[in-house]
Write a protein that holds these residues in place. Structure first.
Motif, mmCIF file in Angstrom:
data_model
loop_
_atom_site.group_PDB
_atom_site.id
_atom_site.type_symbol
_atom_site.label_atom_id
_atom_site.label_comp_id
_atom_site.label_asym_id
_atom_site.label_seq_id
_atom_site.Cartn_x
_atom_site.Cartn_y
_atom_site.Cartn_z
ATOM 1 N N GLY A 1 -2.355 -13.421 5.031
ATOM 2 C CA GLY A 1 -1.147 -12.603 4.996
ATOM 3 C C GLY A 1 0.100 -13.448 5.093
ATOM 4 N N THR B 1 2.200 -4.727 -4.168
ATOM 5 C CA THR B 1 1.864 -4.448 -2.767
ATOM 6 C C THR B 1 0.421 -3.988 -2.637
ATOM 7 O OG1 THR B 1 4.159 -3.803 -2.305
ATOM 8 C CG2 THR B 1 2.485 -3.103 -0.732
ATOM 9 N N MET C 1 -2.475 -6.010 -0.596
ATOM 10 C CA MET C 1 -3.252 -5.383 0.481
ATOM 11 C C MET C 1 -4.744 -5.499 0.213
ATOM 12 S SD MET C 1 -1.200 -1.960 1.688
ATOM 13 C CE MET C 1 -1.226 -1.195 0.058
ATOM 14 N N LEU D 1 -6.081 1.092 2.222
ATOM 15 C CA LEU D 1 -5.252 0.950 1.028
ATOM 16 C C LEU D 1 -4.470 2.229 0.742
ATOM 17 C CD1 LEU D 1 -7.686 -0.962 -1.364
ATOM 18 C CD2 LEU D 1 -5.821 -1.892 0.007
ATOM 19 N N GLY E 1 -1.601 2.390 3.243
ATOM 20 C CA GLY E 1 -0.621 1.361 2.909
ATOM 21 C C GLY E 1 0.201 1.716 1.691
ATOM 22 N N SER E 2 -0.456 2.246 0.668
ATOM 23 C CA SER E 2 0.268 2.629 -0.544
ATOM 24 C C SER E 2 1.207 3.800 -0.283
ATOM 25 C CB SER E 2 -0.721 2.990 -1.658
ATOM 26 O OG SER E 2 -1.453 4.154 -1.332
ATOM 27 N N THR F 1 4.268 2.436 1.636
ATOM 28 C CA THR F 1 5.106 1.640 0.737
ATOM 29 C C THR F 1 5.851 2.528 -0.246
ATOM 30 O OG1 THR F 1 3.505 -0.169 0.882
ATOM 31 C CG2 THR F 1 5.113 -0.280 -0.882
#
Length: 321
Positions: free
Chosen positions: A253, A291, A295, A17, A20-21, A24
């Motif tokens: 997903g 987002t 995730m 996470l 991913g953050s 993004t």
């Protein structure tokens, strides 16, 4: 142990996470355009006036947009760890509240789509495997090729044109006012979403069933005189479902991205359409918050999928690595 396995998977979720953050956040803030100017123009237009440099500067100061990007990210991350995903630039409501307010329609649509996919894919996959190399099998395989090559948005638009525009059977768009009306509005978007998943699920079910039917214990069951129905549905299908369950988990997903398209086409008031509207409006808090939640949900569904293997096949055990 099951508990240790779950804790290990949850621990792995943290760096996933985080990465991913970070990706993004970087992509959002490196995209062209000045969010301060866009927000100032939007608020000024609502008041029937032109945005001034002072207004742009005030908005940037208020939302911390003048800080370096890594400072902005660290502030956002700190707030997110405390359960605060920020406020929407467009609606000025908390992002988490916006997500929860639109969660119901999205869950209804996604669950209906999954049920339709399972009701179509698993029976047809089993029939195709049992009737291998017959006309029934050939027709099922043709359907799979057609479905896989068919874009989701095109199928949704064709359903909308045929059943809503041309013949006026189902509503054109919207959510409905009561549960009966909502079911009527749900029909087309759920069919579009469910059908888009049937091809891959049906092909995997067929392949898994063919492999299972060739196993020794199936031959032994036939030698014992068990009926074909018992052999297929009690012995073969249960053992063939593990790959299918994996595919369903991975499809989550696809469901999240597919719901963005489907909800937008049918004006379905769920998180997918809200997410797309946030992207179009460059609503950074909404984009980042949604987002991160998407995730987290995907990782949790993957974990639940892995844990479900032991329920389907008791031979699978989770031991300490």
């Amino acid at each position: 142990m099951m508990q240790e396995y779950i804790l290990k998977r949850l621990a792995i979720m943290i760096p996933v996470l985080l990465c991913g953050s970070l990706i993004t956040f970087g992509l959002v803030f490196l995209s062209p355009g000045d969010i301060g100017e866009m927000m100032a123009d939007s608020e000024a237009s609502a008041m029937g006036m032109m945005a001034t440099p002072e207004m742009v500067q005030a908005i940037k100061e208020h939302y911390g947009l003048n800080d370096p990007i890594h400072i902005q990210y660290l502030k956002w991350l700190n707030n997110a760890l405390h359960g605060d995903l920020g406020r929407s630039f467009s609606t000025h409501k908390p992002v988490l509240k916006e997500f929860m307010d639109h969660l119901g329609p999205t869950l209804v649509l996604n669950l209906a789509g999954i049920m339709i996919a399972l009701l179509i894919a698993i029976p047809l996959g089993v029939i195709s495997a049992v009737k291998k190399n017959t006309i029934v099998d050939h027709l099922c395989r043709v359907y799979v090729m057609l479905e896989i090559s068919m874009p989701t948005f095109w199928l949704a638009l064709m359903l909308l044109w045929f059943f809503s525009v041309k013949y006026d059977i189902f509503p054109l768009y919207g959510y409905g006012v009561d549960w009966k009306d909502q079911l009527w509005h749900l029909a087309l978007p759920s069919i579009a979403m469910g059908t888009s998943m049937t091809g891959s699920l049906m092909r995997l079910t067929r392949t898994s069933m063919l492999e299972t039917l060739s196993q020794g214990y199936i031959i032994t069951a036939r030698a014992k005189g068990l009926t074909e129905f018992v052999i297929i549905f009690k012995h073969a299908l249960r053992n063939a479902l593990n790959p299918v369950v994996t595919m369903i988990g991975l499809f989550f997903g696809h469901i999240l991205t597919g719901s963005v398209i489907i909800e937008s086409i049918f004006s379905w008031p769920g998180n997918g359409s809200m997410f797309l509207a946030s992207i179009n409006a460059r609503d950074y808090p909404m984009i980042m918050g949604f987002t991160l939640i998407f995730m987290a949900l995907f990782v949790l569904v993957t974990l639940i999928t892995d844990l479900s293997y032991s329920l389907i096949d008791p031979r699978i055990q989770y031991e300490k690595s």
